[in-house]
Design a protein around this motif. Sequence first.
Motif, mmCIF file in Angstrom:
data_model
loop_
_atom_site.group_PDB
_atom_site.id
_atom_site.type_symbol
_atom_site.label_atom_id
_atom_site.label_comp_id
_atom_site.label_asym_id
_atom_site.label_seq_id
_atom_site.Cartn_x
_atom_site.Cartn_y
_atom_site.Cartn_z
ATOM 1 N N CYS A 300 34.017 48.052 -36.023
ATOM 2 C CA CYS A 300 32.691 47.892 -35.434
ATOM 3 C C CYS A 300 32.567 48.601 -34.090
ATOM 4 O O CYS A 300 33.533 48.700 -33.328
ATOM 5 N N GLN A 313 23.488 45.733 -29.980
ATOM 6 C CA GLN A 313 23.633 46.388 -31.275
ATOM 7 C C GLN A 313 25.061 46.224 -31.771
ATOM 8 O O GLN A 313 26.008 46.132 -30.983
ATOM 9 N N LEU A 315 27.253 48.038 -34.983
ATOM 10 C CA LEU A 315 27.308 48.953 -36.118
ATOM 11 C C LEU A 315 28.647 48.788 -36.818
ATOM 12 O O LEU A 315 29.704 48.871 -36.184
ATOM 13 N N CYS A 353 21.692 54.785 -32.704
ATOM 14 C CA CYS A 353 22.156 53.470 -32.277
ATOM 15 C C CYS A 353 21.104 52.382 -32.489
ATOM 16 O O CYS A 353 21.433 51.261 -32.866
ATOM 17 N N GLY A 356 20.475 52.135 -36.465
ATOM 18 C CA GLY A 356 21.681 52.013 -37.273
ATOM 19 C C GLY A 356 21.751 53.030 -38.391
ATOM 20 O O GLY A 356 22.620 52.924 -39.263
#
Length: 487
Positions: A300, A313, A315, A353, A356
Amino acid sequence: MADDAVDLTGEEAADGGYSRASSSCAPSGFLSGLAECDSCSEDEQPVEEFLQDEHELADTTARQHEEDGRDLQGIPWGRLQVTRDRYRQQRLQQYRNYMNCIPDEDWDAVRAELVAPWPQPRPLPRQRASYRFVRNWRGVPSSIVHFQLRNLLWAASAHDVFVVYDNRVQHWNSAMRRCEDVLDLRGAPKGPRLPSMGRVQVSTLAVSCGLLAAGGFTGELVLGRLARREPEACWGDEDSEYEEDEEQPGSDAQQRQQQACEVLHSCRVTQSENGITNGIEIFDSCSFGCCVMTSNNDCCVRLFDVAGMRPRQRLAFPFAVNYATARPDGAGLGGGPLLAVVGDDPLTWLMDCRSGLEVMKLEGHRDFSFAVEWHPAGQLLATGNQDSTTRVWDVRQPSSPLAVLGGSMGAIRSLRFSPDGSCLAAAEPADFVHVYDVASGFSRVQEIDLFGEVAGVSFSPDASALFVAISDSMYSSLLQYQRAPLV
């Protein structure tokens, strides 16, 4: 964890420091197995000791190197049973590059296949080097927790450097010639204990925007604000004047650390058993403000805003993320920062970002990548891989790289563009740092040839200085280079 070439858990080294605390987390010396050419028996070997007022004698200055022929790192080759050139050839022949995807028996063929189609840069003569050697500071050691992670050095100005040693972040000021702890993460009883945390094994470091962030071996993130030294001066201010703090009765290392760095936040960003914080970046974003971004082994990338350390955030990827970096002033498809992400995957992923969304993937590397860096203009991207190559991409034409630059010995573990965009520094795990000239289309390179593990490389914010941290029990030091004047 496998090791590139040397044991990184050696005994404590003799201090070569100036005014700094002693420690016990230095890697073993690469020259420890070489015998000296004198007639003393083993029991009669003289013990080399440096008193505090003699530390500077261990350094190598530019004048000593140029006029007296003293070794850059102060290695006494004349007393050893091998010459420098011969030992360099031995290292090149015997060094084993660590790879995850390429079998050892195929390495020579794969390496030739990768670099043969591409013209390689021409080494610059010393007189035309981009950066000229200034001094080797033996009193500024560094230590490495994970052999694949080499972002443990950060320059905040041409005189201020932050480096990781013995799970402490230390600040070195070359003008004051003083090294002091700013963030001690050794835990009790050696250092202060952070809430809900014991000892933090520091795996990565970032310094920017007046903030310092350290990542840990079990997913830790520690964020601190660097204190002002004077009412009008802060860390990294080129115009500030630094003065020695007067010693106060009862003062100690913990009090000095509290004065130097105020811890704003400490946590574990993941509960994964294999959640090493592999990389950290601090950057300003139009859409997110000032942010801290972590890259972790739990696959991640996480973004936190500095103001409240709120998660902004997350991802997720199908591989361990080794490093992520945000494009300078660049936006992705959804209006957020454009991230370049590398990890345990030969591909480089470009992601928006905010949304995503995947923007594109860059193909060409043959192993896992641990380094990625945007050019300050935001159009070029450099990626460093365990296949021992640096690839430079123009993201506007991503089908093929602009250049494929071969390393000398091992993987490319760290990449840094100079803030003015004129140079790209690529660091191998040991012995070599390559400084490429961008204006020539990466066709010219300055080779920095040393011995020892490279803990990190960093340019000063004004691009006037380049620093290289060497981790070794006998010759751990900080190499300082200065931008050469234009001819």
